[in-house]
Design a protein around this motif. Structure first.
Motif, PDB file in Angstrom:
ATOM      1  N   CYS A  95       0.845  -1.187   0.000  1.00 13.04           N
ATOM      2  CA  CYS A  95       0.000   0.000   0.000  1.00 13.04           C
ATOM      3  C   CYS A  95       0.886   1.245   0.000  1.00 13.04           C
ATOM      4  O   CYS A  95       1.942   1.275   0.643  1.00 13.04           O
ATOM      5  CB  CYS A  95      -0.876  -0.019   1.241  1.00 13.04           C
ATOM      6  SG  CYS A  95      -1.933   1.433   1.459  1.00 13.04           S
ATOM      7  N   ASN A  96       0.450   2.256  -0.724  1.00  8.72           N
ATOM      8  CA  ASN A  96       1.166   3.528  -0.762  1.00  8.72           C
ATOM      9  C   ASN A  96       0.166   4.673  -0.612  1.00  8.72           C
ATOM     10  O   ASN A  96      -0.948   4.603  -1.141  1.00  8.72           O
ATOM     11  CB  ASN A  96       1.938   3.677  -2.064  1.00  8.72           C
ATOM     12  CG  ASN A  96       2.594   5.037  -2.200  1.00  8.72           C
ATOM     13  OD1 ASN A  96       2.098   5.931  -2.877  1.00  8.72           O
ATOM     14  ND2 ASN A  96       3.724   5.218  -1.542  1.00  8.72           N
ATOM     15  N   ALA A  97       0.568   5.694   0.098  1.00  8.68           N
ATOM     16  CA  ALA A  97      -0.259   6.889   0.225  1.00  8.68           C
ATOM     17  C   ALA A  97       0.620   8.125   0.147  1.00  8.68           C
ATOM     18  O   ALA A  97       1.743   8.140   0.680  1.00  8.68           O
ATOM     19  CB  ALA A  97      -1.026   6.885   1.542  1.00  8.68           C
ATOM     20  N   LYS A  98       0.103   9.132  -0.536  1.00  3.88           N
ATOM     21  CA  LYS A  98       0.796  10.408  -0.667  1.00  3.88           C
ATOM     22  C   LYS A  98      -0.158  11.510  -0.224  1.00  3.88           C
ATOM     23  O   LYS A  98      -1.318  11.528  -0.652  1.00  3.88           O
ATOM     24  CB  LYS A  98       1.225  10.650  -2.117  1.00  3.88           C
ATOM     25  CG  LYS A  98       2.202   9.629  -2.661  1.00  3.88           C
ATOM     26  CD  LYS A  98       2.529   9.889  -4.112  1.00  3.88           C
ATOM     27  CE  LYS A  98       3.574   8.942  -4.666  1.00  3.88           C
ATOM     28  NZ  LYS A  98       3.127   7.540  -4.671  1.00  3.88           N
ATOM     29  N   GLY A  99       0.314  12.385   0.610  1.00  2.89           N
ATOM     30  CA  GLY A  99      -0.552  13.441   1.098  1.00  2.89           C
ATOM     31  C   GLY A  99       0.229  14.677   1.487  1.00  2.89           C
ATOM     32  O   GLY A  99       1.369  14.874   1.050  1.00  2.89           O
ATOM     33  N   TRP A 100      -0.410  15.499   2.306  1.00  4.14           N
ATOM     34  CA  TRP A 100       0.240  16.730   2.721  1.00  4.14           C
ATOM     35  C   TRP A 100      -0.078  17.054   4.179  1.00  4.14           C
ATOM     36  O   TRP A 100      -1.071  16.591   4.734  1.00  4.14           O
ATOM     37  CB  TRP A 100      -0.184  17.888   1.804  1.00  4.14           C
ATOM     38  CG  TRP A 100      -1.636  18.205   1.825  1.00  4.14           C
ATOM     39  CD1 TRP A 100      -2.257  19.151   2.588  1.00  4.14           C
ATOM     40  CD2 TRP A 100      -2.666  17.579   1.057  1.00  4.14           C
ATOM     41  NE1 TRP A 100      -3.605  19.158   2.338  1.00  4.14           N
ATOM     42  CE2 TRP A 100      -3.889  18.203   1.406  1.00  4.14           C
ATOM     43  CE3 TRP A 100      -2.694  16.558   0.107  1.00  4.14           C
ATOM     44  CZ2 TRP A 100      -5.096  17.832   0.839  1.00  4.14           C
ATOM     45  CZ3 TRP A 100      -3.903  16.198  -0.455  1.00  4.14           C
ATOM     46  CH2 TRP A 100      -5.088  16.817  -0.098  1.00  4.14           C
ATOM     47  N   ASN A 101       0.826  17.835   4.774  1.00  6.19           N
ATOM     48  CA  ASN A 101       0.671  18.284   6.149  1.00  6.19           C
ATOM     49  C   ASN A 101      -0.029  19.638   6.181  1.00  6.19           C
ATOM     50  O   ASN A 101      -0.296  20.236   5.136  1.00  6.19           O
ATOM     51  CB  ASN A 101       2.043  18.371   6.820  1.00  6.19           C
ATOM     52  CG  ASN A 101       2.724  17.032   6.882  1.00  6.19           C
ATOM     53  OD1 ASN A 101       2.170  16.059   7.382  1.00  6.19           O
ATOM     54  ND2 ASN A 101       3.937  16.947   6.351  1.00  6.19           N
ATOM     55  N   SER A 102      -0.269  20.132   7.376  1.00 11.21           N
ATOM     56  CA  SER A 102      -0.969  21.405   7.525  1.00 11.21           C
ATOM     57  C   SER A 102      -0.169  22.572   6.965  1.00 11.21           C
ATOM     58  O   SER A 102      -0.741  23.603   6.594  1.00 11.21           O
ATOM     59  CB  SER A 102      -1.305  21.664   9.000  1.00 11.21           C
ATOM     60  OG  SER A 102      -0.125  21.635   9.780  1.00 11.21           O
TER      61      SER A 102
END
Length: 120
Positions: A95-102
């Protein structure tokens, strides 16, 4: 820090089905894309299927029509429904996930992988 925990792998006969799940937890502000990659023995890791926040998807040609990727944004969870499995689908699925912080800095995390074995 983000943790990805996969489940649902196992042994199945050719023609059978499995459903993989991957739940993301931790310091999550936003997730852009979640998806699945796989690595067979002696081969490089390859994309299987990904799904973007807006629900658009991308599949490897080898799994089109057999696999379906979906996600539950409220649960930060991505699924992979695998039907008509073939022996060549045998691999460790990551599984892979890409996101962002605040602060809008980006992150990219991997799960530890779950083994899928398809017997002929």
């Amino acid at each position: 820090q983000v943790q990805l925990v996969e489940s649902g792998g196992g042994l199945v006969q050719a023609g059978g089905s499995l459903r993989l799940s991957c739940a993301a937890s931790g310091s999550i502000f936003g997730i852009n894309v979640m998806g699945w990659y796989r690595q067979a023995p002696g081969k490089q890791r390859e994309l299987v299927a990904v799904i973007f926040h807006g629900a658009s998807t991308n599949y490897a040609d080898s799994v089109k029509g057999r696999f379906t990727v979906s996600r539950d944004n409220a649960k930060n969870t991505v699924y992979l429904q695998m039907n008509s499995l073939k022996p060549e689908d045998t691999a460790v699925y990551y599984c892979n996930a890409k996101g962002w912080n605040s602060d809008f800095s980006e992150w990219d995390y991997w799960g530890k992988g779950t083994l899928v074995t398809v017997s002929s």
